[in-house]
Motif scaffolding. Structure first.
Motif, PDB file in Angstrom:
ATOM      1  N   ALA A  49       0.835  -1.203   0.000  1.00 42.19           N
ATOM      2  CA  ALA A  49       0.000   0.000   0.000  1.00 42.19           C
ATOM      3  C   ALA A  49       0.862   1.242   0.000  1.00 42.19           C
ATOM      4  CB  ALA A  49      -0.926  -0.016   1.217  1.00 42.19           C
ATOM      5  N   ALA A  50       0.230   2.369  -0.413  1.00 44.50           N
ATOM      6  CA  ALA A  50       0.954   3.654  -0.480  1.00 44.50           C
ATOM      7  C   ALA A  50       1.340   4.084   0.912  1.00 44.50           C
ATOM      8  CB  ALA A  50       0.062   4.721  -1.127  1.00 44.50           C
ATOM      9  N   PRO A  51       2.406   4.808   1.091  1.00 48.73           N
ATOM     10  CA  PRO A  51       2.849   5.227   2.419  1.00 48.73           C
ATOM     11  C   PRO A  51       1.838   6.109   3.137  1.00 48.73           C
ATOM     12  CG  PRO A  51       4.619   5.503   0.799  1.00 48.73           C
ATOM     13  CD  PRO A  51       3.386   5.180   0.044  1.00 48.73           C
ATOM     14  N   SER A  52       0.968   6.769   2.381  1.00 47.05           N
ATOM     15  CA  SER A  52       0.032   7.697   3.037  1.00 47.05           C
ATOM     16  C   SER A  52      -1.073   6.965   3.771  1.00 47.05           C
ATOM     17  CB  SER A  52      -0.588   8.663   1.998  1.00 47.05           C
ATOM     18  OG  SER A  52      -1.247   7.910   0.989  1.00 47.05           O
ATOM     19  N   VAL A  53      -1.277   5.688   3.405  1.00 42.85           N
ATOM     20  CA  VAL A  53      -2.326   4.922   4.056  1.00 42.85           C
ATOM     21  C   VAL A  53      -1.809   4.464   5.394  1.00 42.85           C
ATOM     22  CG1 VAL A  53      -3.834   2.945   3.881  1.00 42.85           C
ATOM     23  CG2 VAL A  53      -3.247   4.244   1.841  1.00 42.85           C
ATOM     24  N   THR A  54      -2.523   4.703   6.413  1.00 42.97           N
ATOM     25  CA  THR A  54      -2.031   4.399   7.761  1.00 42.97           C
ATOM     26  C   THR A  54      -2.743   3.246   8.404  1.00 42.97           C
ATOM     27  OG1 THR A  54      -3.575   5.972   8.727  1.00 42.97           O
ATOM     28  CG2 THR A  54      -1.394   6.780   8.150  1.00 42.97           C
ATOM     29  N   GLY A  55      -3.884   2.830   7.922  1.00 41.36           N
ATOM     30  CA  GLY A  55      -4.597   1.732   8.578  1.00 41.36           C
ATOM     31  C   GLY A  55      -5.563   1.077   7.645  1.00 41.36           C
ATOM     32  N   ARG A  56      -5.986  -0.076   8.073  1.00 40.97           N
ATOM     33  CA  ARG A  56      -6.900  -0.851   7.238  1.00 40.97           C
ATOM     34  C   ARG A  56      -8.288  -0.225   7.246  1.00 40.97           C
ATOM     35  NH1 ARG A  56      -8.269  -7.250   8.179  1.00 40.97           N
ATOM     36  NH2 ARG A  56      -9.848  -7.445   6.513  1.00 40.97           N
ATOM     37  N   GLY A  57      -8.706   0.377   8.301  1.00 41.99           N
ATOM     38  CA  GLY A  57     -10.044   0.993   8.356  1.00 41.99           C
ATOM     39  C   GLY A  57     -10.182   2.115   7.366  1.00 41.99           C
ATOM     40  N   ASP A  58      -9.089   2.865   7.101  1.00 41.96           N
ATOM     41  CA  ASP A  58      -9.137   3.950   6.121  1.00 41.96           C
ATOM     42  C   ASP A  58      -9.315   3.428   4.711  1.00 41.96           C
ATOM     43  OD1 ASP A  58      -8.774   5.718   8.187  1.00 41.96           O
ATOM     44  OD2 ASP A  58      -6.563   5.688   7.992  1.00 41.96           O
ATOM     45  N   LEU A  59      -8.838   2.202   4.425  1.00 39.64           N
ATOM     46  CA  LEU A  59      -8.923   1.667   3.057  1.00 39.64           C
ATOM     47  C   LEU A  59     -10.323   1.127   2.761  1.00 39.64           C
ATOM     48  CD1 LEU A  59      -5.501  -0.218   2.835  1.00 39.64           C
ATOM     49  CD2 LEU A  59      -6.127   1.926   1.733  1.00 39.64           C
ATOM     50  N   LEU A  60     -10.950   0.591   3.761  1.00 39.08           N
ATOM     51  CA  LEU A  60     -12.244  -0.056   3.513  1.00 39.08           C
ATOM     52  C   LEU A  60     -13.370   0.969   3.739  1.00 39.08           C
ATOM     53  CD1 LEU A  60     -11.553  -3.457   5.288  1.00 39.08           C
ATOM     54  CD2 LEU A  60     -11.282  -2.861   2.884  1.00 39.08           C
ATOM     55  N   ILE A  61     -13.604   1.786   2.776  1.00 43.48           N
ATOM     56  CA  ILE A  61     -14.603   2.852   2.917  1.00 43.48           C
ATOM     57  C   ILE A  61     -15.992   2.350   2.543  1.00 43.48           C
ATOM     58  CG2 ILE A  61     -15.254   5.163   2.120  1.00 43.48           C
ATOM     59  CD1 ILE A  61     -12.285   5.703   1.711  1.00 43.48           C
ATOM     60  N   ASP A  62     -16.026   1.619   1.517  1.00 44.65           N
ATOM     61  CA  ASP A  62     -17.338   1.151   1.096  1.00 44.65           C
ATOM     62  C   ASP A  62     -17.236  -0.294   0.646  1.00 44.65           C
ATOM     63  OD1 ASP A  62     -15.995   1.333  -1.271  1.00 44.65           O
ATOM     64  OD2 ASP A  62     -17.048   3.135  -1.963  1.00 44.65           O
ATOM     65  N   ALA A  63     -18.352  -0.856   0.220  1.00 42.59           N
ATOM     66  CA  ALA A  63     -18.386  -2.273  -0.165  1.00 42.59           C
ATOM     67  C   ALA A  63     -17.559  -2.533  -1.393  1.00 42.59           C
ATOM     68  CB  ALA A  63     -19.849  -2.702  -0.393  1.00 42.59           C
ATOM     69  N   GLY A  64     -17.517  -1.555  -2.360  1.00 42.25           N
ATOM     70  CA  GLY A  64     -16.719  -1.756  -3.579  1.00 42.25           C
ATOM     71  C   GLY A  64     -15.254  -1.867  -3.260  1.00 42.25           C
ATOM     72  N   GLU A  65     -14.870  -0.977  -2.398  1.00 45.18           N
ATOM     73  CA  GLU A  65     -13.456  -1.047  -2.034  1.00 45.18           C
ATOM     74  C   GLU A  65     -13.172  -2.330  -1.275  1.00 45.18           C
ATOM     75  OE1 GLU A  65     -12.711   2.437   0.169  1.00 45.18           O
ATOM     76  OE2 GLU A  65     -12.522   3.728  -1.615  1.00 45.18           O
ATOM     77  N   ARG A  66     -14.150  -2.793  -0.463  1.00 45.71           N
ATOM     78  CA  ARG A  66     -13.935  -4.058   0.257  1.00 45.71           C
ATOM     79  C   ARG A  66     -13.828  -5.225  -0.717  1.00 45.71           C
ATOM     80  NH1 ARG A  66     -17.954  -3.675   3.160  1.00 45.71           N
ATOM     81  NH2 ARG A  66     -16.971  -2.632   4.934  1.00 45.71           N
ATOM     82  N   ALA A  67     -14.654  -5.200  -1.781  1.00 45.02           N
ATOM     83  CA  ALA A  67     -14.553  -6.281  -2.789  1.00 45.02           C
ATOM     84  C   ALA A  67     -13.207  -6.242  -3.488  1.00 45.02           C
ATOM     85  CB  ALA A  67     -15.701  -6.142  -3.797  1.00 45.02           C
ATOM     86  N   LEU A  68     -12.771  -4.991  -3.813  1.00 43.95           N
ATOM     87  CA  LEU A  68     -11.448  -4.870  -4.455  1.00 43.95           C
ATOM     88  C   LEU A  68     -10.356  -5.378  -3.536  1.00 43.95           C
ATOM     89  CD1 LEU A  68      -9.686  -3.881  -6.769  1.00 43.95           C
ATOM     90  CD2 LEU A  68      -9.734  -1.594  -5.734  1.00 43.95           C
ATOM     91  N   HIS A  69     -10.517  -5.083  -2.273  1.00 35.71           N
ATOM     92  CA  HIS A  69      -9.523  -5.552  -1.304  1.00 35.71           C
ATOM     93  C   HIS A  69      -9.492  -7.077  -1.258  1.00 35.71           C
ATOM     94  CE1 HIS A  69      -7.250  -5.904   2.390  1.00 35.71           C
ATOM     95  NE2 HIS A  69      -8.216  -6.712   2.869  1.00 35.71           N
ATOM     96  N   GLU A  70     -10.665  -7.708  -1.299  1.00 34.89           N
ATOM     97  CA  GLU A  70     -10.707  -9.169  -1.275  1.00 34.89           C
ATOM     98  C   GLU A  70     -10.053  -9.762  -2.509  1.00 34.89           C
ATOM     99  OE1 GLU A  70     -11.587 -11.190   1.041  1.00 34.89           O
ATOM    100  OE2 GLU A  70     -12.189  -9.597   2.428  1.00 34.89           O
ATOM    101  N   LEU A  71     -10.319  -9.082  -3.657  1.00 39.11           N
ATOM    102  CA  LEU A  71      -9.700  -9.596  -4.895  1.00 39.11           C
ATOM    103  C   LEU A  71      -8.177  -9.512  -4.811  1.00 39.11           C
ATOM    104  CD1 LEU A  71     -12.125  -8.136  -7.615  1.00 39.11           C
ATOM    105  CD2 LEU A  71     -11.871 -10.522  -6.921  1.00 39.11           C
ATOM    106  N   ARG A  72      -7.708  -8.393  -4.305  1.00 38.27           N
ATOM    107  CA  ARG A  72      -6.245  -8.251  -4.213  1.00 38.27           C
ATOM    108  C   ARG A  72      -5.655  -9.270  -3.234  1.00 38.27           C
ATOM    109  NH1 ARG A  72      -5.672  -1.655  -3.924  1.00 38.27           N
ATOM    110  NH2 ARG A  72      -6.168  -1.241  -6.150  1.00 38.27           N
ATOM    111  N   VAL A  73      -6.319  -9.472  -2.125  1.00 34.80           N
ATOM    112  CA  VAL A  73      -5.832 -10.483  -1.178  1.00 34.80           C
ATOM    113  C   VAL A  73      -5.821 -11.858  -1.823  1.00 34.80           C
ATOM    114  CG1 VAL A  73      -6.351 -11.679   0.970  1.00 34.80           C
ATOM    115  CG2 VAL A  73      -6.507  -9.191   0.869  1.00 34.80           C
ATOM    116  N   HIS A  74      -6.908 -12.151  -2.590  1.00 33.79           N
ATOM    117  CA  HIS A  74      -6.975 -13.454  -3.262  1.00 33.79           C
ATOM    118  C   HIS A  74      -5.866 -13.592  -4.299  1.00 33.79           C
ATOM    119  CE1 HIS A  74      -8.723 -17.157  -4.591  1.00 33.79           C
ATOM    120  NE2 HIS A  74      -8.849 -16.695  -5.847  1.00 33.79           N
ATOM    121  N   GLN A  75      -5.637 -12.472  -5.003  1.00 38.24           N
ATOM    122  CA  GLN A  75      -4.556 -12.499  -6.008  1.00 38.24           C
ATOM    123  C   GLN A  75      -3.211 -12.817  -5.346  1.00 38.24           C
ATOM    124  OE1 GLN A  75      -4.008  -8.796  -8.024  1.00 38.24           O
ATOM    125  NE2 GLN A  75      -2.287  -9.553  -9.274  1.00 38.24           N
TER     126      GLN A  75
END
Length: 699
Positions: A49-75
């Motif tokens: 992740a980019a250095p500006s991101v400080t926590g996981r809660g900031d990344l998961l803003i909405d369901a779309g971003e959560r789905a994208l996060h799951e895809l990246r984790v799966h990848q």
């Protein structure tokens, strides 16, 4: 939002959901567990992740971003699984290669056969043993490589293997392709192949060297047995029995040869305790053999058995380290030898007395020898000198011993001696060294020295032993001979036939215009000066005395003078030394310049030819007037000169004139020169014409 690009990275240690590392068993990693794999994937995603991101809660803003996060984790999980799969494939490949290396490069041959005996698979070692390529061996019958004499043993082994299923072992002779037979050790078991059919698995090992060693051991054992039975010395093996304090208590005979029985008289003693026999009571064997058994140190001694009055030479040793209490004994009856030694000791004492007497005689001979003897150290200092040597120099022993021998020589002789002394230390000998010694009274005494470097006795340093021979008389005779040769105008030559060395006197060098040493010391150097036309005649004459056809050598030939012209010489000589096979080894003779004589002979021959022509034509032509005589009358010639003139006119040479008138050839030549001077004539031909004109010879 674009997906992050793949980067090179090393997987972090596998952890469980609680963050614990993945367990390992026997050094191998366990497969990824799903919770642990997801935790590692999320950790990897956070790391990307980019250095500006400080926590996981900031990344998961909405369901779309959560789905994208799951895809990246799966990848990332898939990437990590692929990476683990590739690693396992590499490990599997490495393990497979290790197996292949172990199979192919094993120090023994592996061979898989079908139930019918055809070769299905072999490793590289087996192929090398059989002398063929691996691929060429497949499907070939294995019996092709078994020696026909051992074929039955092979078939019996295979039958027992297939019948019982138990591993079999055999040693067979096999034939290598294109080579001689070799011994092979074969271990074989049976298993099922992929198709369920039984297959035979063989392990082959070349045991030719071991078989040769076993054969050699068998021959060695046979030789030992033959030696054991045939040697003259008595031989036996005994077992020593000790108590708790390591004191010998019994000595039992294990084995003995016939010589032992014959020399000791112990019949049927095998297995018996030798302590009960008389032989051990006479000889101190018991304690000696016990010491050998305990220490392993061999002993040898000679003792006399009081009961039999026989002497024995006994050698006891421990022959087998594995059997520490077993001792071997070599026994020899030396009674006769001891008697001979006693007799020799008596003779030795007598000889010592004789040697002492001879030593005294030798010392007397040494001191009274006809030549001087002395010994020198390696520094040239005199260590010993006999009375003859002292008498030659006029000194006492105290004045000479401990002094440098060069101090008693003239300066020139000391220089010659020092050069020869250095060569003596290198070559070990010096011969015929002509030196001048200064006597105590100041007189010069010429001596001939011969020296040898000899080894010291009883740790003494090497020393030089020399002889001194007074050559004063010899030098006087040599001077007289030189004067005689000089008066006769003769040179000397001395040839070593085998080595080809040639020695010429000073006069011989002077005949050819050379100084001493300017002509090489080899006969080949002298041969280069001989006229090519005269070589056959000269060689034939010399070969005649070498073969013994004639006793003396006499020939005339031409030699090239240093200035380039040819000089006629007369060479005379004989063989002066022959070896034990009558082969010539040395020749010596004289060399005389006869150039003038040859010229006179030629002129005389020409004049004689003219006279003969004149006589042949006498009466046919008018008599020619007599030649002018220059006003000289025969009365001016002395009686001896008249005789010489008549003989010269008759065609005689100077040597022949001297022989007829009993004078030397040089005197005859002097008379001839005087005649030419008095009569103002210049050749032998003119002398002859003068004698004919004055009717001094008959026409």
């Amino acid at each position: 939002m674009p997906s992050p690009q793949r980067k090179d990275w090393s997987p972090v240690p596998n952890r469980t959901e609680k963050g614990a590392p993945v367990s390992r068993r026997n050094g191998a990693r366990e497969p990824f567990s799903v919770p642990g794999l997801r935790g590692q994937a999320e950790a990897a995603l956070l790391a990307r992740a980019a250095p500006s991101v400080t926590g996981r809660g900031d990344l998961l803003i909405d369901a779309g971003e959560r789905a994208l996060h799951e895809l990246r984790v799966h990848q990332i999980e898939l990437e990590m699984q692929n990476e683990e799969l590739r690693r396992r494939q590499v490990e599997l490949h490495v393990a497979n290669m290790r197996y292949l290396d172990l199979y192919d490069l094993a120090p023994v041959g592996y061979c898989t056969l079908s139930e019918g005996g055809q070769i299905l698979q072999v490793n590289q070692t087996a192929a090398s043993l059989l002398g063929m390529e691996r691929n060429a061996l497949v499907t070939l019958p294995f019996t092709r490589f078994v020696l026909s004499d051992d074929m039955d043993s092979y078939y019996l082994m295979c039958r027992a293997l297939l019948k019982t299923g138990q591993s079999q072992h055999a040693e067979l002779r096999m034939v290598r392709q294109g080579a001689m037979a070799f011994w092979a050790e074969m271990a074989c078991n049976v298993s099922q192949g992929a198709d369920g059919a039984p297959v035979l698995r063989l392990v082959l090992c070349d045991i030719s060297e071991r078989k040769r060693a076993e054969a050699e051991q068998a021959r060695s054992d046979a030789r030992y047995r033959a030696l054991f039975s045939s040697i003259d010395e008595g031989f036996c093996l005994v077992d020593m029995v000790f108590d708790a304090d390591d004191q010998p208590v019994e000595c039992r005979l294990v084995e003995a040869n016939s010589s032992f029985v014959q020399q000791t008289g112990l019949v049927d003693a095998q297995g018996k305790n030798l302590c009960e026999l008389a032989l051990l009571h006479d000889l101190p064997w018991f304690n000696v053999l016990g010491s050998v058994a305990l220490t392993g140190q061999a002993v040898r001694f000679e003792r006399c058995a009081e009961s039999s009055k026989r002497w024995y030479d006994v050698h006891a040793f421990r022959c087998d380290p594995a059997q520490a209490h077993q001792v071997a004994v070599l026994l020899r009856d030396i009674t006769e030898r001891r008697a001979r030694e006693s007799e020799r000791e008596k003779h030795r004492l007598e000889l010592e007395e004789q040697v002492e007497g001879r030593t005294r005689q030798f010392l007397d001979l040494y001191d009274q020898a006809p030549c001087g003897y002395h010994s020198l150290g390696l520094d040239g200092v005199i260590t010993r000198i006999n009375k003859t040597g002292l008498a030659l120099l006029g000194y006492t022993g105290q004045e000479v011993v401990g002094q440098d021998i060069a101090d008693f020589m003239t300066p020139e002789s000391a220089r010659i001696f020092q050069a020869a002394f250095d060569r003596l230390l290198q070559t070990g000998s010096s011969r015929n060294l002509d030196l001048d010694f200064i006597c105590k009274d100041g007189a010069i005494r010429p001596c001939l020295m011969n020296s040898d470097l000899v080894a010291g006795v009883a740790r003494e340093l090497p020393l030089i032993q020399s002889t001194l021979v007074d050559i004063s008389e010899r030098k006087l005779h040599a001077q007289r001979l030189e004067l005689a040769l000089m008066g006769a105008d003769l040179g000397l030559w001395d040839q070593q036939i085998v080595s080809g060395e040639l020695h010429l006197s000073a006069r011989a060098f002077a005949l050819l215009g050379y100084q001493e040493g300017e002509i090489g010391p080899r006969m080949s150097d002298y041969d280069k000066l001989v006229h090519p036309d005269d070589e056959p005649t000269r060689d034939a004459a010399f070969n005649a005395i070498k073969t013994g056809e004639v006793p003396y050598y006499r020939t005339e030939y031409r030699l090239r003078h240093k200035e380039g012209h040819w000089v006629w010489v007369r060479s005379q000589g004989r063989i002066v030394a022959r070896d034990e096979h009558a082969r010539p080894v040395r020749a010596a003779g004289t060399l005389q310049d006869i150039s003038q004589e040859r010229q006179l002979q030629q002129e005389g021959a020409d004049l004689l030819q003219r006279i003969e022509s004149l006589i042949a034509g006498f009466g046919k032509l008018p008599e020619p007037p007599p030649p002018p005589v220059h006003g000289h009358q025969p009365t001016a010639i002395g009686a001896r000169e008249m005789q010489v003139l008549q003989l010269i006119a008759a065609g005689c040479t100077s040597a022949e004139v001297g022989e007829r008138l009993h004078i030397s050839a040089s005197t005859a030549a002097t008379h001839r020169r005087n005649l030419m001077r008095k009569l103002d004539l210049h050749s032998t031909a003119e002398l002859t014409r003068y004698a004919v004109a004055h009717q001094l010879i008959a026409s």
